[in-house]
Design an enzyme around this catalytic site. Structure first.
Site, PDB file in Angstrom:
ATOM      1  N   ASN A  10      40.351 -60.666   1.595  1.00 26.78           N
ATOM      2  CA  ASN A  10      41.156 -59.694   0.862  1.00 26.78           C
ATOM      3  C   ASN A  10      42.549 -60.286   0.624  1.00 26.78           C
ATOM      4  OD1 ASN A  10      42.993 -57.568   0.369  1.00 26.78           O
ATOM      5  ND2 ASN A  10      41.443 -56.106   1.023  1.00 26.78           N
ATOM      6  N   HIS A  13      47.603 -58.863   0.132  1.00 20.94           N
ATOM      7  CA  HIS A  13      48.949 -58.987   0.677  1.00 20.94           C
ATOM      8  C   HIS A  13      49.697 -60.223   0.191  1.00 20.94           C
ATOM      9  CE1 HIS A  13      48.549 -55.244   2.529  1.00 20.94           C
ATOM     10  NE2 HIS A  13      47.497 -55.615   3.251  1.00 20.94           N
ATOM     11  N   HIS A  46      42.110 -54.751  -3.769  1.00 24.56           N
ATOM     12  CA  HIS A  46      42.208 -53.297  -3.876  1.00 24.56           C
ATOM     13  C   HIS A  46      43.267 -52.964  -4.923  1.00 24.56           C
ATOM     14  CE1 HIS A  46      42.822 -49.279  -1.448  1.00 24.56           C
ATOM     15  NE2 HIS A  46      42.544 -49.067  -2.731  1.00 24.56           N
ATOM     16  N   ARG A  48      45.264 -50.400  -6.068  1.00 27.64           N
ATOM     17  CA  ARG A  48      45.658 -49.063  -5.631  1.00 27.64           C
ATOM     18  C   ARG A  48      46.265 -48.287  -6.786  1.00 27.64           C
ATOM     19  NH1 ARG A  48      45.870 -48.594   0.291  1.00 27.64           N
ATOM     20  NH2 ARG A  48      46.699 -46.536  -0.128  1.00 27.64           N
ATOM     21  N   ARG A  52      50.751 -51.050  -5.644  1.00 27.71           N
ATOM     22  CA  ARG A  52      51.758 -51.631  -4.749  1.00 27.71           C
ATOM     23  C   ARG A  52      51.490 -53.117  -4.467  1.00 27.71           C
ATOM     24  NH1 ARG A  52      50.162 -48.575   0.829  1.00 27.71           N
ATOM     25  NH2 ARG A  52      50.288 -46.797  -0.546  1.00 27.71           N
ATOM     26  N   GLU A  73      37.975 -53.051  -4.554  1.00 28.57           N
ATOM     27  CA  GLU A  73      38.094 -51.806  -3.786  1.00 28.57           C
ATOM     28  C   GLU A  73      38.814 -50.792  -4.663  1.00 28.57           C
ATOM     29  OE1 GLU A  73      38.515 -53.983   0.552  1.00 28.57           O
ATOM     30  OE2 GLU A  73      40.199 -52.844  -0.248  1.00 28.57           O
ATOM     31  N   THR A 104      44.276 -48.403   4.175  1.00 31.55           N
ATOM     32  CA  THR A 104      43.159 -47.451   4.129  1.00 31.55           C
ATOM     33  C   THR A 104      42.855 -47.005   5.549  1.00 31.55           C
ATOM     34  OG1 THR A 104      42.379 -48.770   2.280  1.00 31.55           O
ATOM     35  CG2 THR A 104      40.880 -47.108   3.132  1.00 31.55           C
ATOM     36  N   GLU A 154      30.185 -50.257   3.833  1.00 30.12           N
ATOM     37  CA  GLU A 154      31.070 -51.082   4.657  1.00 30.12           C
ATOM     38  C   GLU A 154      31.611 -50.171   5.755  1.00 30.12           C
ATOM     39  OE1 GLU A 154      33.871 -53.648   2.655  1.00 30.12           O
ATOM     40  OE2 GLU A 154      35.245 -53.568   4.351  1.00 30.12           O
ATOM     41  N   HIS A 197      38.260 -54.180   8.297  1.00 30.01           N
ATOM     42  CA  HIS A 197      39.544 -53.528   8.582  1.00 30.01           C
ATOM     43  C   HIS A 197      40.030 -53.900   9.982  1.00 30.01           C
ATOM     44  CE1 HIS A 197      42.680 -50.806   7.186  1.00 30.01           C
ATOM     45  NE2 HIS A 197      42.926 -50.695   8.471  1.00 30.01           N
TER      46      HIS A 197
HETATM   47  N1  PXP Z   1      37.627 -53.526   3.718  1.00 23.02           N
HETATM   48  C1  PXP Z   1      38.177 -52.488   3.057  1.00 23.02           C
HETATM   49  C2  PXP Z   1      37.278 -51.533   2.353  1.00 23.02           C
HETATM   50  C3  PXP Z   1      39.576 -52.326   3.026  1.00 23.02           C
HETATM   51  O1  PXP Z   1      40.117 -51.277   2.358  1.00 23.02           O
HETATM   52  C4  PXP Z   1      40.390 -53.282   3.639  1.00 23.02           C
HETATM   53  C5  PXP Z   1      41.875 -53.169   3.568  1.00 23.02           C
HETATM   54  O2  PXP Z   1      42.282 -52.017   4.128  1.00 23.02           O
HETATM   55  C6  PXP Z   1      39.773 -54.342   4.318  1.00 23.02           C
HETATM   56  C7  PXP Z   1      38.398 -54.448   4.341  1.00 23.02           C
HETATM   57  C8  PXP Z   1      40.571 -55.414   4.995  1.00 23.02           C
HETATM   58  O3  PXP Z   1      41.304 -54.898   6.056  1.00 23.02           O
HETATM   59  P1  PXP Z   1      42.418 -55.793   6.726  1.00 23.02           P
HETATM   60  O4  PXP Z   1      43.434 -56.087   5.684  1.00 23.02           O
HETATM   61  O5  PXP Z   1      42.919 -54.965   7.846  1.00 23.02           O
HETATM   62  O6  PXP Z   1      41.723 -57.053   7.194  1.00 23.02           O
END
Ligand code: PXP
Length: 246
Positions: A10, A13, A46, A48, A52, A73, A104, A154, A197
């Site tokens: 992901n 960030h 994602h 959003r 952001r 996402e 999330t 997931e 997550h």
């Molecule tokens: N999976 C989903 C569906 C998410 O929304 C997120 C981000 O919140 C992640 C995985 C990755 O989570 P993290 O950034 O905490 O590794």
């Protein structure tokens, strides 16, 4: 390269840091290219509602820059549905979204929101987009995913990650069991289970060892580590920990 347990990275960030200054650097597309080069199996982003981090044009740029499957996402809204249908990512993961949350924070209430989610799932599937639902590992939510004909779920590993941070081994065990039991139940019912997550080098292995899980999506920790080591070593280390757990 295909892995038994896929790693979706992901890259949101990277865009968070970019947006802090309003310019183009650091570019999440460059992160996607690095993930592709070092054997990541997918890019997760994602979009959003408040934009952001990832922006609309990032989706197209990511799709053009790599052949890796894009997992979008998205909240269950008409706006996001239109964007998904326009971009046709490999996969769409429907997530709950609250504007005021930092991330999330919990799973989607697939059971309570059946009537809102059902048409969105249908339209995504009709467009050939693999739908996944980001849910808590519970029978109620899994049952709802089955009724929605979702091919993938997931499981939200946030509670597991918190228990790990708190050093609460009893809660870690019970959270792990909950996820493992629901992964087995999902697979038995023909749903492909994923998880994500809050996963880190320290807590990923017991999750990666759950045999039915086909994919982990990991973001915040990897991007944080990348600040110190670079993204490629961070992805490679996570990959190695996941493979060693199998
Ligand atoms: N999976 C989903 C569906 C998410 O929304 C997120 C981000 O919140 C992640 C995985 C990755 O989570 P993290 O950034 O905490 O590794």
């Amino acid at each position: 390269m295909t892995h038994q347990l896929r790693l979706g990275v992901n890259i949101d960030h990277v865009a968070t840091i970019r947006n802090a200054r309003g310019g183009d650097h650091p570019d999440p597309v460059r992160a996607a290219e690095i993930v592709a080069r070092c054997g990541g199996d997918g890019i997760t982003a994602h979009l959003r509602e408040d934009r952001r981090h990832i922006r609309d044009e990032d989706l197209r740029r990511i799709q053009e820059a790599t052949d890796l499957p894009l997992n979008l996402e998205m909240a269950a809204t008409d706006e996001m549905l239109d964007i998904a249908l326009a971009h046709k990512p490999h996969a769409a993961c429907i997530v709950p979204e609250k504007r005021e949350e930092r991330t999330t924070e919990g799973g989607l209430d697939a059971a309570g929101l059946h009537n809102t989610i059902a048409p969105i799932v249908g339209k995504l599937q009709d467009a050939g987009i693999r739908v996944s639902l980001f849910i808590e590992a519970s029978e109620r939510q899994l049952d709802a995913a089955l009724r929605l004909n979702a091919p993938v779920v997931e499981f939200h590993t946030g509670e597991y990650a918190h228990a790990h941070l708190d050093g609460d081994s009893e809660r870690v065990s019970s959270e792990l069991k909950r996820i493992a039991d629901m992964a087995a139940l999902a697979a038995k019912n023909g749903i492909e289970p994923h998880a994500g997550h809050g996963l880190t080098y320290e807590n990923v292995q017991p999750i990666a060892a759950i045999p039915q899980l086909a994919e982990l999506n990991i973001g915040h920790y990897l991007i944080g580590e990348a600040v110190f080591t670079g993204l490629e070593p961070a992805v490679l280390k996570m990959r190695e920990l996941m493979d060693d757990a199998r």
